[in-house]
Every structure is written in C-alpha cells, then in structure tokens.
Design a protein around this motif. Structure first.
Motif, short mmCIF file in Angstrom:
data_model
loop_
_atom_site.label_atom_id
_atom_site.label_comp_id
_atom_site.label_asym_id
_atom_site.label_seq_id
_atom_site.Cartn_x
_atom_site.Cartn_y
_atom_site.Cartn_z
N GLY A 401 0.84 -1.30 0.10
CA GLY A 401 0.09 -0.49 0.04
C GLY A 401 0.67 1.08 -0.11
N PHE A 402 1.75 1.62 0.56
CA PHE A 402 3.18 2.64 0.97
C PHE A 402 3.21 2.56 -0.77
N ALA A 403 3.72 1.44 -1.39
CA ALA A 403 4.35 1.46 -2.39
C ALA A 403 3.59 2.57 -3.91
N MET A 404 2.41 1.53 -3.35
CA MET A 404 1.25 2.38 -4.49
C MET A 404 0.48 4.09 -4.00
N VAL A 405 1.26 4.24 -3.35
CA VAL A 405 0.91 5.30 -2.21
C VAL A 405 2.16 6.85 -2.99
N GLU A 406 3.27 5.87 -3.12
CA GLU A 406 4.14 6.58 -3.55
C GLU A 406 4.62 6.93 -5.24
N GLY A 407 4.64 5.30 -5.72
CA GLY A 407 4.43 5.55 -7.68
C GLY A 407 3.78 6.88 -7.41
N PRO A 408 2.76 6.69 -7.79
CA PRO A 408 2.10 7.64 -8.28
C PRO A 408 2.15 9.00 -7.92
#
Length: 449
Positions: A401-408
């Motif tokens: 979930g962290f990555a799917m906030v950070e990337g976009p």
C-alpha cells in the motif's frame, strides 16, 4: 510500439552454458517457452526446480498452504550479509512473530500519517530536476535518490541530506552494483561451515551499511526512552510489542528490519519509477493525462491520492511489465503432485512475476503497454489471478500500500512540471540484479512543461 524486453535464449542449452547466461542476466537466460508454459522443470546435479505459471498452483503455494512452501534458504544466501534475519528471509514461527510486530506500522491509517513526509520527498525530487531541464538525464539515479529520500523521511524523519542517511544511500548503491540477485549457493548445496561466495567487498559494504543503521537505531532508542521520539515508522515499529509474547525488537533485530525496509522500499520503488518514466516518454499521451490530474496535488492532503487515477494505472502497468522482483523461490517440505508430476521434498518452486505478467495464454497484448487494461474484463481477471508484483497471500509485501501511494505521487509531482522525451540510441535493456534495472541506465531528456 512495444516496450523493450530481454531476448530469451534458445530452448535447449547445456547446464554450463545456462549457468554462464544466468550469471550475466537472470531474465535473458530463460527460454521463450516459459511465456506460454503452465509449468516447467529444470534439473541440476544437485536439485530440481519447477517454475509454475498456472494460477491455481500459485494460489496453492502462496495462499492456500504457505507453511508447506517456505522461502528457499538457497535464495537467501546472496542477501544474508546485509539482511541478517530480516522478515524477508525468515520462515516459520520467527517470521510470524516478526510480521506481528511489523504489520501494524503499515495499516491504512499510517499511510495517511506518512503522506506529508512522502509528499515532501516528491517535491524535493521535482525541485532537483529543475536544473537538469534540456539535458539528458539518467533517471535510475534520480529515482534511487527520490526513493531513498522517501524511506528516510518516513522511517527516521530525516531527509536524504542528513549525514548518516546520505552515507547509507551511497553504500547501498555500491552494494547493489556488487551483489547479484543469486549467488552460487543457489545452485550448489553447501554445508553450513563452507564460505558463501560473497566477495570481500560485498561483505565489507554490508557491514558498513549495518553499522550506520545501528547508529540511527540506537539514537532512536534513546529518543524513545526520553520521550522525544518523532511519531514515524521507526518509532512505531520499535515500540510495537508482539501481541503473543509482549516483546519488542531489540537493536540487532531492528537493524535487520530497517535493512529490508530500505532494500524493499528503496530498491524496488526506484526500479519501478525509472521504468514508469521511460514508458511515459514512449507514450506521451499518458504524460498529459497524469499532468492534468496532478492539479489535485495543489491541495497537500492525502485525499489527493485518490484523484491520481492515470498515474496509478501507469504505475500498476509498469509493475506488470517490469516487476522489480522478477522471481520468487519457495521449497517443498513434503512430496507434492503438480500437473500429474511428482515434486520431491526439497524441490525449488519458482514463482516468476516476470513470466506470469507476460503470459501469452492469460493476458491480452501481454508485451504491450496499456494502462487502460485494468478496467477491462481480462485486466480485472488477470489482476486477481495472474498479477503479483508484491507477492501474495500471508507473505505479501507489507509495504504494498505504501508503494502504491509513493509511485503515483512521485510520477505526478514530476509530470506536473516537466515532459519526458526518449533519446535516440538510448533504448534501455532490462537485466536482473537485485531488481530489474536497465543494463546501461535509463536516459531521458527533460523538458519544462
């Protein structure tokens, strides 16, 4: 236009030739037939390995019976000097205890708490790029810097410019260049007393990184004891007791967990972001969509993330085409029967996001870049059954979930200010080291929007 992909090898080569190709690049060493096969067997004089692409078999291994298919110790050997006994490498009760402490730090509410630090790192990345307008830029370096900045701001509340953070970043980049994804121990059964074929430089770099992380961890332990610690991820992890035993991580255990947090949260995000920016340069119409939606970031609020739909779909599609971790390996603990074939105890079960995500019998246009696929019936079905950039089941990456906030977020912050253009003669070639990177970097030209 089809994004670049390694050229698969011929279907039949000798073991000696395969090992030579494997050491050069994990991806191009694999045969073309794996992009269609439901299952394939690979034999060495020491063990048998079975790659599985069939969705129901993957579900058996990762979701239905994960305790029967622990992580292979062979594969962990290459990362042991840096990661010690981190949650990424352990199995059984040790792993379960670690996850009971680790997981609460990544619950939904914590993402909202870390968003200001994440946004500050994304803004700093865009600001640094301002001086590079008009020039060729190597973006793997840029995304590595940005992802490391996110980690240090969210974990220890310090920017990458912090003295120790900067040194960890530089040492880690050296480790990434020195250490292949797998070493010889993955192929040869070695007794415990025998050296693990880590170079002296690799061991020294790992020791240096762990010493620096130890300093930061000890300083934070002192702040926690004094009641002055900031409310960030490090504090959350260090003060969360195992609900079953009541104990918290000690310093050595915390160093192991910070090391994997940095590896998983920095190295993988940097890889995915760099490939996403390259894909956007190839398909500029998606740049314009992301830039239009990025105005939501004018309001520095976590709710803006829900409005970055195009950036989310592009990042998800990038994770499909270039999964940072291209292969995962489990091991059988008892004889198994897959597709009417017997797997002996101790067999290696290879799960390959790289091949599964491009499987010709599962995906429409498997090698094409199409972020809109996620709203189609095929895309929805494959996302459920044939998509695992973060693994799946109980061992799914806690930072997904962290990555799917950070990337976009980082993509949107860059593209609201700049356009990206490809550079003739600089087509990246994917290779697998610690993660899927480009052989000679990802070079793009930066143009002010």
């Amino acid at each position: 236009m089809t994004p670049p992909k390694p050229q698969p090898r011929a279907d039949k080569v000798s073991l000696r030739r395969y090992l030579k190709l494997f050491r050069q690049d994990l991806l191009s060493a694999q045969p073309q037939r794996l992009y269609r096969a439901w299952m394939a067997e690979f034999r060495t004089p020491f063990f048998r390995s079975y790659l599985i692409n069939q969705p129901d078999l993957i579900q058996t291994v990762l979701k239905d019976r994960p305790d029967d298919f622990p992580k292979s110790n062979r594969i962990s050997e290459g990362l042991r000097p840096l990661l010690g006994q981190s949650v990424f490498l352990t199995n059984g009760e040790v792993w379960k205890a670690q996850r009971r402490i680790f997981d609460p730090a990544f619950e939904g509410g914590r993402l909202k708490d870390t968003f200001p630090a994440m946004r500050a790192a994304a803004q700093a990345c865009a600001d640094r790029l301002q001086s590079r307008v008009g020039n060729p830029v190597e973006f793997e370096e840029i995304t590595s810097h940005a992802a490391a900045d996110v980690i240090f701001r969210t974990l220890f509340s310090v920017p990458i410019e912090h003295e120790i953070a900067a040194e960890v970043f530089q040492k880690f980049r050296a480790y990434q260049r020195e250490q292949p994804l797998l070493n010889l121990a993955a192929f040869v059964p070695l007794p415990r007393w025998m050296p693990r074929f880590h170079s002296r430089r690799t061991r020294r770099t790992a020791q240096d990184i762990r010493a620096l992380i130890t300093r930061m961890t000890q300083e934070r332990a002192g702040q926690i004891a004094n009641g002055t610690a900031p409310d960030d991820l490090a504090t959350k992890i260090m003060t969360t007791p195992d609900p079953s035993t009541g104990r918290c991580f000690d310093t050595d255990e915390m160093v192991d967990q910070v090391a994997i947090f940095f590896l998983a949260g920095h190295e993988t995000s940097a890889s995915a972001l760099a490939w996403a920016l390259y894909l956007l340069a190839l398909f500029p119409e998606w740049q314009d969509r992301i830039a239009a939606e990025a105005h939501a970031l004018d309001q520095p609020d976590f709710s803006a993330i829900a409005k970055l739909r195009s950036a989310r779909d592009v990042f998800r599609e990038t994770l499909r085409l270039y999964p940072p971790v291209p292969m995962m390996v489990r091991e059988t603990t008892c004889p198994e029967q897959f597709r009417n074939r017997g797997l002996p105890t101790g067999a290696q079960v290879v799960l390959s996001p790289w091949h599964l995500h491009r499987h010709e019998r599962l995906w429409d246009n498997p090698d094409g870049f199409d972020p809109s696929r996620w709203s189609t019936e095929n895309g929805k079905r494959c996302q459920r059954d044939a998509y695992m950039p973060f693994s799946a089941g109980p061992r799914v990456c806690p930072g997904a979930g962290f990555a799917m906030v950070e990337g976009p977020l980082i993509l949107s912050m860059i593209l609201r200010r700049f356009r990206l253009e490809t550079i003739p003669g600089k087509t990246p070639v994917p290779v697998a080291h610690l993660t899927v990177r480009s052989k000679d970097g990802i070079w793009l030209r930066l143009v002010e929007r």
